[in-house]
Design an enzyme around this catalytic site. Structure first.
Site, PDB file in Angstrom:
ATOM      1  N   LYS A 196      -1.061   4.807  -8.499  1.00 26.43           N
ATOM      2  CA  LYS A 196      -1.545   3.762  -9.405  1.00 26.43           C
ATOM      3  C   LYS A 196      -3.055   3.885  -9.585  1.00 26.43           C
ATOM      4  CE  LYS A 196      -1.723  -1.247  -9.829  1.00 26.43           C
ATOM      5  NZ  LYS A 196      -1.263  -2.544  -9.355  1.00 26.43           N
ATOM      6  N   GLU A 202      -4.527   9.978   0.830  1.00 29.20           N
ATOM      7  CA  GLU A 202      -3.380  10.821   1.211  1.00 29.20           C
ATOM      8  C   GLU A 202      -2.866  11.584  -0.009  1.00 29.20           C
ATOM      9  OE1 GLU A 202      -3.700   7.592   1.907  1.00 29.20           O
ATOM     10  OE2 GLU A 202      -2.867   7.073   3.877  1.00 29.20           O
ATOM     11  N   GLY A 254       2.158  -1.798  -6.960  1.00 23.99           N
ATOM     12  CA  GLY A 254       2.679  -0.519  -6.464  1.00 23.99           C
ATOM     13  C   GLY A 254       4.110  -0.634  -5.964  1.00 23.99           C
ATOM     14  N   ARG A 255       4.392  -1.633  -5.142  1.00 26.32           N
ATOM     15  CA  ARG A 255       5.729  -1.731  -4.523  1.00 26.32           C
ATOM     16  C   ARG A 255       6.784  -2.266  -5.484  1.00 26.32           C
ATOM     17  NH1 ARG A 255       1.844  -4.842  -2.452  1.00 26.32           N
ATOM     18  NH2 ARG A 255       2.008  -7.119  -2.468  1.00 26.32           N
ATOM     19  N   GLU A 340       4.591  -6.107   2.881  1.00 30.10           N
ATOM     20  CA  GLU A 340       3.306  -6.040   2.188  1.00 30.10           C
ATOM     21  C   GLU A 340       3.148  -7.261   1.280  1.00 30.10           C
ATOM     22  OE1 GLU A 340       1.097  -2.077   1.277  1.00 30.10           O
ATOM     23  OE2 GLU A 340       2.019  -2.625  -0.611  1.00 30.10           O
ATOM     24  N   HIS A 371      25.668   2.565  16.940  1.00 32.01           N
ATOM     25  CA  HIS A 371      25.610   3.403  18.138  1.00 32.01           C
ATOM     26  C   HIS A 371      24.183   3.530  18.638  1.00 32.01           C
ATOM     27  CE1 HIS A 371      29.840   4.476  17.721  1.00 32.01           C
ATOM     28  NE2 HIS A 371      29.599   4.363  16.424  1.00 32.01           N
ATOM     29  N   LYS A 500      -8.143   1.459   6.018  1.00 33.83           N
ATOM     30  CA  LYS A 500      -8.574   2.530   5.104  1.00 33.83           C
ATOM     31  C   LYS A 500     -10.075   2.751   5.241  1.00 33.83           C
ATOM     32  CE  LYS A 500      -5.318   1.792   1.273  1.00 33.83           C
ATOM     33  NZ  LYS A 500      -5.200   1.353  -0.113  1.00 33.83           N
TER      34      LYS A 500
HETATM   35  O1  F6P Z   1      -1.054   0.890   1.147  1.00 30.03           O
HETATM   36  C1  F6P Z   1      -1.617   0.156   0.139  1.00 30.03           C
HETATM   37  C2  F6P Z   1      -1.230   0.613  -1.217  1.00 30.03           C
HETATM   38  O2  F6P Z   1      -2.169   0.128  -2.096  1.00 30.03           O
HETATM   39  C3  F6P Z   1       0.173   0.182  -1.634  1.00 30.03           C
HETATM   40  O3  F6P Z   1       0.226  -1.120  -2.060  1.00 30.03           O
HETATM   41  C4  F6P Z   1       0.462   1.183  -2.693  1.00 30.03           C
HETATM   42  O4  F6P Z   1       1.809   1.186  -3.028  1.00 30.03           O
HETATM   43  C5  F6P Z   1      -0.034   2.439  -2.032  1.00 30.03           C
HETATM   44  O5  F6P Z   1      -1.200   2.026  -1.346  1.00 30.03           O
HETATM   45  C6  F6P Z   1      -0.322   3.591  -2.931  1.00 30.03           C
HETATM   46  O6  F6P Z   1      -1.305   3.283  -3.865  1.00 30.03           O
HETATM   47  P1  F6P Z   1      -1.538   4.185  -5.134  1.00 30.03           P
HETATM   48  O7  F6P Z   1      -0.319   4.168  -5.951  1.00 30.03           O
HETATM   49  O8  F6P Z   1      -2.725   3.597  -5.827  1.00 30.03           O
HETATM   50  O9  F6P Z   1      -1.842   5.587  -4.655  1.00 30.03           O
END
Ligand code: F6P
Length: 535
Positions: A196, A202, A254-255, A340, A371, A500
C-alpha cells in the site's frame, strides 16, 4: 455499559449449556442465523434470551446502525488517520455510487478492476510474456495485509486454480525469498510488488533482491514486474511501467484489501470469473449486514458472541478452527484482521478502555489441531471459546468418505466441549475396564472433562469463491461491530510503529557501524553476541 453483562456472565457460570437445550427445544433454531450459503450456530454457548437482549442493547447504545451507514457511505470513520473506510466499495460490483468528499469512487474502482481482469487474463493466456516466454510462475512480494489475504484466498480456492503457479514472499528473512526463487525461471516469472505504501522495509528489500535475481538470470524486470500500491510515484521510481501498476486509494486498509488490486495474484491463479464470484460473495455479505435485523444479522451476532466471551465472560483468547484444510491460512489472516483492528487500549477519544480489548485469536485446521492443542481446550484450566467452521460438502466427490469423517469430527468436538464427561461417568468407564479401588479413582480423575465449554459453528455449503467471499466479509463486519461496541478505531494500527522505528535505528548497530550506546543492557549484549558469532 458492560456491568450488567458481566453480572449475567457470572450467573451463567452456574448453569450448564445442556440445560439451556433441555429447557428450549427450539434453541438451535433460535440461536442461529442463516444467510446465502451459510448458517452460524451459536446455541452451544451460555447465551440465553436475557443475555442476548443485553448484547443487542449494546448495538443501540453504540449507535451501530448509524456507524454502519457512516462506513458504507464514505464518512471519515478512521478518525486518527482522517480517512474513509471503504473496502466494502471494492466488492460493490453493481457500481452503486459511493461518495468520498463529494466524488463517486466507484468509477475508479471498477476501472482498475477491469484493468486487473485484462492483465490477469493476458498473463494466464500468454499474451503478456516474460523474456523467456509465457509466465510459468508468479511471485507476490508483500507483507501483512498485502500478503495474508491473497495467500489465504489462493490456497482456499485451489480447486479453481488453473493459472500459473503463484508463490508468496513476505518475510525479510532471506531464507524466504531464496527458497522461493531457487526453483523458478527468472525469464518466465512475473513478480508483483504489493505494498500500500511502497515503503515497507521487508517488501522493498525483497523486491530489490528479486529484481537483481531476475536481471542476473536474463529476465527483464521492465516487462516482468508489476506493482500494486497507493503510491504511484514510488512504483514509477522503482522502474515499474504504468501499465503494470494497479492503484488503490488510502481508504482501503491493508488488512481489508484482498478485494481490490492486492487480490491480483489470486485473480491470476483462478481467473477473473472466479475472482468476480469471490467479490459477489463479499457483496452479498455487505447487503446482508446492511439490511438484516440484528438477531438475523450474522456479522452482528458473531460480534456479540465475541463481546460476550471476551468482555463479559473475560476469556482472553478465541480459537478459530476450520475443518477445511484449504482454510489453513485463515487463522493467520484473521489474526491480522482482528488483532490489528481491535487490539487497542484507548477509545476513539483517547480515553482508556474500561474493558479488555479484542482477544488473542489463534487456530489451526481440524483435524490436525485435535492431535495437538485440543487437550488444553478440553481439559486445561482456561476456557477457550472455539469457532468451528466446516463445509457440508467437499470438492472431491471420490473422497466423500473423507469429508464425512471430517464433518463428524467437527461436530464431535463441539459436542464434547459442551457435554463433557463427569467423574461418575469416568469411574464407570474405569470399572468397565476392570479397575477397582484407589487405582480406579486415580485414573478416573484424569479422564474427567469439565464440559460446559462454549463454541460456535459456521457451516457452509462448499468452499466456493462465492462462499469464501461471504466468510471473509462476515469476519470483516464482525470486527467492525466489535470495534464500534468497544468505541475504538478498528482501522488504524499505531501499535506497529514503535518496533519499526527501533528496527530502523538498530540497523547500523547490527551492521557494526555504530555502537550500542543508549541501548539497554540486554539489547547491547545480544548485539555483541551476534557480532561475535558471525563470519
Ligand atoms: O504491519 C503494519 C502494516 O502497516 C499493515 O497494516 C499492513 O498490512 C502491512 O504493514 C504492509 O503495509 P504495506 O502494504 O504498506 O507494505
Amino acid at each position: 455499559m458492560f456491568d450488567r453483562l458481566q453480572a449475567l456472565a457470572a450467573e451463567a457460570q452456574g448453569r450448564h449449556i445442556l440445560d439451556l437445550f433441555a429447557a428450549d427445544p427450539d434453541r438451535a433454531a433460535r440461536y442461529s442465523a442463516e444467510t446465502g450459503d451459510m448458517r452460524l450456530d451459536y446455541s452451544k454457548t451460555h447465551i440465553d434470551d436475557a443475555v442476548r437482549e443485553e448484547l443487542l442493547a449494546l448495538c443501540d447504545r453504540a449507535d451501530l446502525a448509524a456507524r454502519r451507514e457512516a462506513m458504507f457511505t464514505g464518512a471519515p470513520i478512521n478518525e486518527t488517520e482522517g480517512r474513509a473506510v471503504l473496502h466494502t466499495a471494492l466488492r460493490n460490483l453493481d457500481g452503486d455510487p459511493v461518495e468520498v468528499d463529494g466524488q463517486d469512487v466507484m468509477l475508479g474502482v471498477l476501472e482498475v478492476l477491469q484493468r486487473m481482469r485484462v492483465f490477469a487474463e493476458e498473463v494466464r493466456g500468454g499474451a503478456v510474456q516474460g523474456a523467456g516466454g509465457s509466465f510459468t510462475d508468479v511471485v507476490n512480494i508483500g507483507i501483512g495485509g498485502s500478503d495474508l489475504g491473497p495467500v489465504m484466498a489462493t490456497l482456499a480456492l485451489s480447486p479453481y486454480h488453473d493459472g500459473p503457479r503463484v508463490h508468496y514472499v513476505s518475510n525479510v528473512d532471506g531464507a524466504h525469498i531464496a527458497d522461493t526463487l531457487r526453483p523458478l525461471d527468472p525469464k518466465r516469472t512475473l513478480v508483483i510488488v504489493a505494498s500500500k505504501t511502497f515503503t515497507t522495509i521487508e517488501t522493498m528489500t525483497n523486491a530489490r533482491t528479486a529484481r537483481a535475481w531476475m536481471q542476473d538470470g536474463g529476465g527483464d524486470p521492465a516487462r516482468q514486474f508489476a506493482a500494486v500500491s497507493t503510491a504511484l510515484d514510488l512504483t514509477s521510481d522503482f522502474g515499474i511501467p504504468l501499465e503494470h501498476v494497479f492503484g488503490f486509494e488510502d481508504w482501503v486498509g491493508g488488512r481489508y484489501s484482498v478485494w481490490g488490486p492486492i487480490g491480483l495474484p489470486v485473480m491470476i491463479a483462478v481467473g477473473a470469473n472466479a475472482f468476480d464470484a469471490f467479490l459477489r460473495g463479499g457483496q452479498a455479505m455487505n447487503r446482508h449486514f446492511r439490511a438484516a435485523d440484528w438477531t438475523e444479522n450474522m456479522p452482528v451476532m458473531l460480534a456479540l458472541v465475541g463481546i460476550w466471551h471476551r468482555q463479559a465472560c473475560g476469556h482472553p483468547s478465541r480459537a478459530v478452527l476450520p475443518y477445511d484444510q484449504r482454510l489453513l491460512r485463515l487463522p493467520a489472516y484473521l489474526q491480522q484482521l482482528e488483532m490489528e483492528s481491535n487490539g487497542k487500549s484507548v477509545a476513539m477519544d483517547g480515553s482508556p478502555l474500561s474493558v479488555p480489548s479484542g482477544p488473542v485469536v489463534w487456530g489451526e485446521p481440524g483435524t490436525n489441531g485435535q492431535h495437538a492443542f485440543y487437550q488444553l481446550i478440553h481439559q486445561g484450566t482456561d476456557v477457550v471459546p472455539c469457532e468451528f467452521m466446516v463445509a457440508a460438502e467437499g470438492h472431491e466427490p471420490e473422497l466423500a468418505h473423507h469429508h464425512r469423517l471430517l464433518l463428524a469430527n467437527c461436530l464431535a468436538q463441539s459436542e464434547a466441549l459442551m457435554r463433557g464427561r463427569s467423574l461418575d461417568e469416568a469411574r464407570q468407564r474405569m470399572a468397565d475396564k476392570g479397575l477397582t479401588g484407589d487405582e480406579l479413582e486415580r485414573q478416573a480423575r484424569h479422564r474427567v472433562f469439565a464440559g460446559n465449554r462454549p463454541s460456535t459453528t459456521l457451516i457452509y455449503s462448499k468452499l466456493t469463491p462465492f462462499v469464501l467471499g461471504q466468510i471473509v466479509a462476515l469476519y470483516e463486519h464482525r470486527v467492525f461491530v466489535e470495534g464500534v461496541i468497544l468505541g475504538i478505531n478498528s482501522f488504524d494500527q499505531w501499535g506497529v510503529e514503535l518496533g519499526k522505528e527501533l528496527a530502523t535505528s538498530l540497523g547500523p548497530i547490527v551492521d557494526g557501524e555504530t555502537g550500542t550506546e543508549g541501548k539497554d543492557g540486554s539489547t547491547a549484549a545480544l548485539v555483541a553476541y551476534a557480532l561475535r558469532h558471525r563470519d
